[in-house]
Motif scaffolding. Structure first.
Motif, mmCIF file in Angstrom:
data_model
loop_
_atom_site.group_PDB
_atom_site.id
_atom_site.type_symbol
_atom_site.label_atom_id
_atom_site.label_comp_id
_atom_site.label_asym_id
_atom_site.label_seq_id
_atom_site.Cartn_x
_atom_site.Cartn_y
_atom_site.Cartn_z
ATOM 1 N N THR A 30 0.830 -1.194 0.000
ATOM 2 C CA THR A 30 0.000 0.000 0.000
ATOM 3 C C THR A 30 0.869 1.250 0.000
ATOM 4 N N GLY A 31 2.057 1.135 -0.589
ATOM 5 C CA GLY A 31 2.899 2.321 -0.781
ATOM 6 C C GLY A 31 2.192 3.315 -1.680
ATOM 7 N N THR A 32 2.727 4.528 -1.756
ATOM 8 C CA THR A 32 2.044 5.591 -2.498
ATOM 9 C C THR A 32 1.832 5.238 -3.968
ATOM 10 N N ALA A 33 2.885 4.731 -4.599
ATOM 11 C CA ALA A 33 2.771 4.425 -6.021
ATOM 12 C C ALA A 33 1.715 3.346 -6.232
ATOM 13 N N HIS A 38 -0.765 2.724 -4.219
ATOM 14 C CA HIS A 38 -2.062 3.312 -3.896
ATOM 15 C C HIS A 38 -2.644 4.014 -5.121
ATOM 16 N N LEU A 39 -1.808 4.815 -5.785
ATOM 17 C CA LEU A 39 -2.288 5.564 -6.955
ATOM 18 C C LEU A 39 -2.655 4.639 -8.098
ATOM 19 N N LYS A 40 -1.967 3.507 -8.169
ATOM 20 C CA LYS A 40 -2.206 2.619 -9.297
ATOM 21 C C LYS A 40 -3.188 1.491 -8.981
ATOM 22 N N GLN A 85 -8.170 -1.182 -4.666
ATOM 23 C CA GLN A 85 -9.079 -2.112 -5.342
ATOM 24 C C GLN A 85 -8.596 -3.556 -5.194
ATOM 25 N N VAL A 111 1.363 -3.922 3.459
ATOM 26 C CA VAL A 111 2.735 -3.559 3.761
ATOM 27 C C VAL A 111 2.998 -2.186 3.155
ATOM 28 N N ASN A 112 3.728 -1.364 3.907
ATOM 29 C CA ASN A 112 3.996 0.006 3.472
ATOM 30 C C ASN A 112 5.173 0.056 2.518
ATOM 31 N N CYS A 113 4.958 -0.171 1.282
ATOM 32 C CA CYS A 113 5.995 -0.029 0.268
ATOM 33 C C CYS A 113 7.113 -1.055 0.422
ATOM 34 N N CYS A 169 8.224 -0.036 -6.562
ATOM 35 C CA CYS A 169 7.204 0.885 -7.044
ATOM 36 C C CYS A 169 7.041 0.871 -8.559
ATOM 37 N N MET A 211 6.754 -1.511 -10.336
ATOM 38 C CA MET A 211 5.868 -2.605 -10.752
ATOM 39 C C MET A 211 4.487 -2.449 -10.131
#
Lengths: 157, 618, 242
Positions: A82-85, A87-89, A93, A120-122, A126, A128
């Protein structure tokens, strides 16, 4: 999964690999986690005895660090990054789909003890995104419509 | 081979390695970083090894075939580089291997379908160094990554490794510190504190014991430069730390690596072992009389442990709670002894600075931020991966020239930098030079160098909610503002994203931001306001749309969007209806379908499976 | 000890270098509210943030917790500025929402003019609902008593003091120091028929041979005897009848 009995020797085998200093505590707890898929209470009690460190302190560490779990985990662990990248991608979902299909909430284990679903936080992969890790295997560019088939294919169920 | 006991022996050994190496022979380099392994690099490497065995190819034994660290272009993995032709193949599969061996290794020809193809111009770029993603880069911290085998100390030595250490050992410790000061190197972990100043204030403290530490707890989501360095060039970090220890008079070092990086732990552990064997660690290093060793400490999955005092507590075997830093760790750090803690990238720069000199390093970058910086360029951008460029490059150059622009031709909205302590910088400020000071001025921060590109389909309120949610989970719970303030901020943001927010929500968020900034104990709390304040400042219109119009302009916030099918685009293939978990899509075959919005849970599966882009979000 | 002079709210005092601002202020009659700090417990403090003050030093101003900020030469402290009051008020509002039933917090908040928090109130079980997770109890148990029966467990909003696995602790001596130290009265200590109950464990009490009042747990006597070598008969009588 290894059957955890009250036999102290299986804990001692791990503890013996390390220096008898408090610096070793976290590494030993992580080895417990790896070996038993969780940190058993007997393990914490034994570690406290051998290292002469209060059990309350080791228990507190067990509750603080995310890598440690004080309750038995499922046979397979699914980690949704659930890292930022991610999350955005579309990681949310992916997570929702897994929660829905496995009928389990994040950090929970399915009734049959087959899967534990974690976030897990990143994981630093990212490029991938979104990434899902099943046991130790990394899967990149995962999609909600494909995720369950991918999981089933890997664990062979 | 026995330990190397002097600088002369090291140089002799390097010459020996060089004469054994055959740089002209074809060499295959398979990337073994976390990303490429996940994409299937292991079977590719095995296929090459099998070919080598089967065909008895004249590959150079020492460096003819090797696995390397992360090239930072993970999206296109598994990556295979070929020397001396300087060709980079992307997304290589085991079945491509015979063709690569036949065509490129033996025949010297390019396999066109495997090389980089520009997404805009469709131009084919076979040369590694000419791919736009790499062309604009200047690699110092990443100098060896992708070209050496991280598990081979000989590879590192052959590439010039430990020469910085050899030079340092002949210098006065004080002169080393002066050199680092003059280089202008600032800490790459986030705060940007000048490394030399930190070292100087540490030696100023009277003490018989000192520690040097490396912060490898790369916690900012979206940043992975430290992972890449620890995995791909572990000796660069180790060499930097030995130099630092010599300058500071320290005999014990620690590397704290986050638990989520198993390959980094593995490669570092092996590198430490190799360095000890060769005599770079342990007693009497290179015959200098100086002794030093390093231990690895594995993190346990706690973001707050990237904070220096929490990290030190964690290393000591305790929960990672920060303490008030009224007395700095250079005075009282690990075990209350003077301690220098620098991050992975900072340490990796040190050997090059010593070797090439402060002037060389300071000639790059901007007035206040010298040298280069590694960024992880991720999110909604065409080329994602690790990029090392001189400080001062503009955000736009980074996103457009190196990153190849926004994914799918969408509109570039913002970049987020600095992880949960940073903020979002809007596209209109994209000409801002990236350095420590200008990012802070814009309400964000450098952080460890994660640059997350956001497009028109990114909701900025959702981004703020994402980071606050992250911090709620990662707060250690020690101080009131962070422990109890963050959940309240998350409540407010959730209400806004669910269309239940009022004007007062924004005011209350600002109040809580003020409270955290002034009142929290550690950096996690005092910087937690940045994601919220920067989005309010630059994207107030999006907050207003959620609050006043109950709309999410980016189409992200589930409570405010509806899914529908565009009858013009729908072909009636039934794929969405088959996959819908709610079974709420209906329609006859070959006729436009419709979604029953009352039963729709907005899971996005229909949009994901639709091959005709017929699913709309409004 | 080196003495230095420090200015608090415009008044200058002599103080030992490196003592904390809060102690120096209190000794000189300047009130700063605090919850998680006890001057007898060196590991305490820094957590509740109620005692924040402005520290002016070297041309720089920071908001610091007075309970662990060391007094150094040239320090000027301001305990009652608009900034201090604003942040303290914010902290108390959060604490009110966390422990809406704590009289201590309500009183302290009332002094800042707060009667009702604007945030969603936490609802919890008996012990949790007065706990502000300040760690004074665990610090006392570890540092002063030295038994380490409890520690701060979990993280974030769930942070709380607990015995391992929330089971009756084998090492707890039932001394009740944690309950006495708790600033909000969040730890329940019950005594009935010569038995004390704390942290889910029952402790048999020693009765005073003169007045018959149960006054100290047997386990605590055992602990003191084993630690100090004091004669057990000393504990036959309660302090009033010794």
């Amino acid at each position: 999964m290894t059957d955890v009995t009250k036999d102290a020797t299986q804990f001692d085998r791990i503890i013996e690999r390390y220096e008898k200093t408090e610096e070793s505590l976290l590494a030993i707890l992580q080895d417990f986690q790896r070996e038993f898929h969780y940190v058993p209470e007997e393990g914490i009690r034994r570690l406290s005895e051998v290292m002469e460190v209060p059990a309350s302190k080791i228990y507190a560490m067990g509750t603080f660090y995310k890598a440690l779990s004080l309750t038995p985990r499922g046979r397979h662990t699914i980690k949704v990054c659930t890292g930022t990248a991610c999350h955005l991608k579309g990681a949310p979902q992916i997570l929702e789909t897994l929660e829905r299909e496995l009928k389990v909430k994040r950090n929970g284990t399915t009734e049959d003890g087959e899967f534990t679903l974690e976030c897990v936080n990143c994981v630093g992969a990212c490029a991938m995104a979104p990434v899902t890790i099943v046991d130790e295997k990394y899967h990149g560019q995962t999609r909600p419509s494909k995720i369950m088939d991918m999981v089933k294919k890997q664990v062979g169920s | 081979m026995a330990a190397i006991n002097s600088v002369e022996q090291l140089e002799a050994y390097r010459r020996e390695l060089a004469s054994a190496a055959k740089p002209d022979l074809p060499t295959v380099l398979v990337c073994f970083g976390t990303g490429c392994q996940a994409n299937g690099a292991i079977p590719v490497a095995e296929a090459f090894m099998d070919m080598v065995k089967e065909q008895g190819l004249q590959l150079n034994v020492n460096i003819g075939f090797k696995t390397t660290g992360c090239h930072g272009y993970c999206e296109n993995g598994p990556l295979v580089a070929l020397r001396p032709q300087d060709i980079l193949y992307l997304k290589v599969k085991p079945e491509d291997v015979p063709e690569i061996v036949e065509e490129t290794v033996k025949g010297g020809r390019v396999v066109e379908r495997l090389v980089y193809r520009d997404k805009v111009t469709d131009e084919v770029v076979p040369r590694y160094s000419e791919i736009p993603f790499y062309k604009h880069q200047l690699r110092i911290a990443l100098r060896h990554i992708g070209t050496i085998d991280p598990t081979s100390i000989d590879d590192y030595i052959l590439a010039g490794g430990y020469a910085g250490l050899a030079k340092a050992l002949a210098m006065q410790p004080d002169d080393i510190i002066t050199e680092v000061e003059r280089s202008g190197l600032r800490g790459r972990g986030g705060g940007g504190f000048p490394a030399g100043t930190k070292w100087r204030s540490c030696v100023a403290v009277e003490s018989d014991v000192r520690y040097v530490m490396c912060n490898g707890d790369e916690g900012d989501p979206g940043a992975f430069m430290d992972r890449s360095i620890m995995e791909g060039d572990p000796h660069a970090v180790i060499e930097g730390m030995i130099i630092g220890a010599f300058a500071l008079g320290s005999h014990q070092g620690y590397i704290y690596v986050r638990d989520e990086y198993p390959l980094a732990v593995k490669n570092l552990t092996a590198a430490l072992e190799a360095a000890r064997e060769k005599g770079f660690l342990g007693e009497n290093i290179l015959g200098s009389g100086f002794s030093f060793d390093i231990k690895i400490s594995r993190g346990g999955g706690a973001f707050v442990c990237g904070e220096s005092s929490a990290l030190m507590r964690s290393v000591g075997g305790d929960v990672g709670e920060p303490r008030a830093k009224y007395i700095r760790s250079v005075e009282r750090g690990l075990y209350d002894k003077p301690t220098v803690l620098n991050n992975v990238e900072t340490w990796a720069n040190v050997p090059e600075i010593i070797l090439k000199g402060a002037e060389w390093y300071a000639s790059m970058g901007t007035e206040g931020s010298k040298g280069t910086k590694v960024f992880s360029l991720v999110g909604k951008v065409n080329n994602t991966g690790l990029v090392e460029v001189p400080m001062g490059i503009s955000i736009r150059e980074l996103v457009e020239n190196i990153g190849g622009g926004v994914l799918g031709g969408k509109k570039f909205k913002a970049v987020q930098t600095g992880g949960p302590s940073g903020g979002c910088i809007p596209e209109r400020l994209a000409d801002l030079p990236i350095d420590f000071d200008s990012l802070t001025e814009a309400g964000s921060m450098m952080g460890s160098g994660g640059i997350i590109v956001m497009d028109e389909e990114t909701c900025m309120v959702d981004v703020a909610k994402y980071f606050i949610g992250f911090l709620v989970e990662e707060s250690c719970g020690k101080c009131t503002p962070c422990r109890d303030g963050l959940p309240r901020m998350l409540d407010l943001l959730t209400e806004i994203t669910e269309g239940r927010g009022g004007e007062e929500h924004v005011a209350m968020l600002e109040e809580l931001c003020d409270l955290l900034t002034w009142g929290a104990l550690c950096g996690l709390g005092t910087s937690a306001a940045n994601p919220v304040l920067s989005t309010i400042k630059y994207f107030r219109d999006e907050y207003d749309a959620h609050i006043r119009d109950k709309k999410c302009p980016a189409g992200v916030c589930k409570a405010l969007i509806t899914y529908s099918i565009d009858p013009e685009a729908c072909t009636g293939c039934r794929l969405c209806a088959k996959n819908c978990p709610q079974e709420c899509i209906s329609g006859e075959r070959k006729k436009p379908h419709t979604i029953d919005t009352a039963r729709c849970i907005r899971c996005g599966v229909c949009k994901d499976v639709c091959a005709y882009d017929a699913v709309r979000i409004s | 000890m080196e003495k230095i002079s420090v200015t608090i709210d415009g008044r200058t005092f002599e103080a030992e270098k490196d003592r904390c601002v809060l102690d120096v202020a209190h000794e000189n009659g300047i009130y700063i509210p605090s919850l998680c700090y006890n001057s007898e417990v060196t590991s305490s403090g820094g957590s509740c943030r109620v005692c924040l003050v402005e520290a002016h030093q070297g041309g720089r101003m920071r908001l610091v917790t007075s309970c662990n900020y060391p007094v150094r030469k040239g320090l000027e402290v301001k305990t009652d500025t608009p900034l201090v009051r604003r942040i303290r008020r914010g902290v108390l509002e959060l604490l009110m929402a966390r422990v809406p039933d704590s009289e201590v917090i309500l009183e302290m908040a009332a002094a800042e003019g707060l009667t009702e928090p604007r945030f969603r109130k936490d609802e919890g079980e008996s012990e949790r609902y007065k706990c502000i997770a300040c760690a004074l109890c665990t610090n006392v148990c570890a540092e002063v008593v030295g038994v380490h029966a409890i520690a701060m467990t979990e993280r974030g909003a769930d942070k709380k003091p607990a015995t391992p696995y929330h089971k009756p602790s084998e090492v707890c001596i039932g001394c009740g120091a944690c309950a006495y130290a708790c600033p909000t009265g969040a730890i329940t200590l019950k005594e009935r028929d010569g038995v004390r109950r704390i942290w889910g464990r029952d402790f048999e009490m020693v009765r005073c041979s003169v007045c018959g009042t149960p006054y100290i747990p047997v386990a605590q006597v055992d602990w003191i005897v084993s630690r100090t070598g004091k004669d057990r008969s000393f504990f036959d009588k309660c302090p009033d009848h010794r």
